[in-house]
Design a protein around this motif. Sequence first.
Motif: not given
Length: 666
Positions: A17, A185, A205, A477, A474, A480
């Motif tokens: 990330s 990403g 990411n 997780i 970003p 994402f």
Amino acid sequence: MREERVNVKGYSLRVYSVNTVVVGSGAAGLSAADRVHSFGQKDVVLITENLLWGTSRNTGSDKQTYYKLTLAGDVRDSIYDLARTLFEGGSMDGDIALVEAALSARAFFRLVELGVPFPHSVYGEYVGYKTDHDPKQRATSAGPLTSQYMCEKLLEEVKRKGIKILEGYQVIGILTDREKRKVVGLIALDLKNLDNRDNRYVLFNATNVIYTTGGPAGMFYYHSVYPTTQFGSTGIAFEAGIWGKNLTEWQFGIASKKFRWNLSGTYQQVIPRYVSTDQNGNDEREFLKDYFPDPSSMLNAVFLKGYQWPFDVRKVENYGSSLVDILVFYETVIRGRRVWLDFTRNPEWGSKDGELDFSLLSKEAYEYLKKSGALFGRPIDRLKKMNQPAIDVYRTHGIDLEREYLEISVCAQHNNGGLHGNIWWESNLEHFFPVGEVNGTHGVYRPGGSALNSGQVGAIRAAQFVVKNYSQDPKNIEEFLSEVEEQVLKKIELGERLARRVVGRSNLAEKLKEVSERMAKCGGILRSLEMAREGKQEAITSLNNLVDSVELSSIKQLAFAYRLYDILLTQYVYLSAIENYIEMGGRSRGSYLVHDPTGKLPAPNLPEIFRYSLSDESFNRRIQRVVYRDGKCEFFWDPVKPIPQEDNWFETTWNAFMKDEIFKKR
Ligand SMILES: Cc1cc2nc3c(=O)[nH]c(=O)nc-3n(C[C@H](O)[C@H](O)[C@H](O)COP(=O)(O)OP(=O)(O)OC[C@H]3O[C@@H](n4cnc5c(N)ncnc54)[C@H](O)[C@@H]3O)c2cc1C
């Protein structure tokens, strides 16, 4: 940058990330990483297949050129004059031309400061010379390897700043949000871990992606003067929904094949013999003479090729220098023969007892050779006299021009078109910035050296925009993964199907040859509606059959199989663009000839397919764009944007600048 491991439907994946990922380590990528960091965003990583790959790192020419504002002498120049030169190349947006002009000096001096040895005079003037499509003397050069020096110095700087570099990663997919509005990403192959399923795929990411993967050279692989390590990755960008722009526009020219080098300048001015043979090197004949009316026009056309290197359809008529490209193309691609330059003897036609009759030359050619003290001997003797390094460069690559013939073809050298970007180099999908050759900033013609300038300027612009507008971290997780899971699984599934094609033998080289033969035949200097249609159909069929037809000798070839996927997809979109251009009424322009049954023949005994007419000017005032969606291409045409005429009152601009108002989309 944060590293984590996640599990997606049974696949264990590493995820990085990070705020900004730069993809590619050519002159554009290294510069972008340097700029993002300098402007204040320290969370940046550069990923690349290989630091020694790509065009910038491996390309050169007689005098590799960098184009910029005049910085010497008393020749008048201005930002607007330079912008106009770029704009007048045709099908180029005026706002981008203005930005490339405005920032050329800044970009150039950065390279100077980093130690690229651009020459200056005793008084510090950065002297210039005139390059092609250049009304001034704006070109400069650090020698045959300008772009290599740029890469070396930029890489030193990137390392000095401690910017993280991940080498040995090949991006195989660009990940977007669900609405396909922005890029979030990437998915990449870890090339050092292809045999380890848990480490084979890596996710990024990222808040921003600066994409500098270079020109899509893989399509023309065996008909290309791009280095053998440059393939490009434009196809996966189309797949993600990034628009293409001016895809029809390339530069082609005569180059040697064994060692890839442009045969411009003195290589032609010494007037070598052009011979063709069958595939086994037998049945040798000098073929140019079959098409020229007399030896004089043939010798002069070859001479002129020296400084009219790229194929230019406007230089075909009246036995112009570009007729030579057509004849080489006809002999190689259509007649299936091989063509060579021979420097060891003078052309038969125009010589007596092996001595060239110099009185047959035009005044220009005669004077040039006379001034160079080269009105004598064989082509190799003249080359020795005028440019010994031109012989040495071949010798260092195992080719002795004093003894052997040099195999040549008409090669792809540069893609003027590419992915769409705005004046900040941001694509139609937010947070994604194509920079360098992958971005199609140029139109039909461009001054020599403006490609390198465009990459450096684009790097500044993308970095400025990212740092001013997109500095956020970003996504977390989970968020994402929930956005990209489906896209990731699709890519992995393709990879796993390809991995099952490891059968101990490989047909990848054969497939690459097939693609590049098709591109030379349908998308090179000679085009027709029928050929583009046929080629496009073949490309999509090959793409759809790829998984079932490909054979890999080992899992190490998985990377190449993905590349082939990208190349086929790229080829499909590019050939579709050619089809659409001709359907819209587009004819010959720039570096290609479009078959027109009502046009004229370049030489009377060439076949009908070469009949052509020039495109009407209105095409140069429009830009073709394409979006690839669900296996189909949709085209739209916009008028070129004029060069902006702003009232640059200092106080107004200063205020807008202080409030960061200028760093906005328009
Ligand atoms: C023979 C020749 C002569 C030229 N002469 C001139 C000249 O005189 N003046 C001029 O202005 N221009 C010239 N050009 C054009 C110019 O050199 C290129 O346009 C420029 O170098 C491209 O730089 P770039 O950084 O955009 O791409 P490149 O230098 O090609 O770099 C692309 C990078 O991306 C990497 N990459 C690609 N795909 C992936 C992926 N999927 N994952 C990870 N990494 C990836 C590659 O490995 C490479 O590191 C010439 C070109 C040729 C071929």
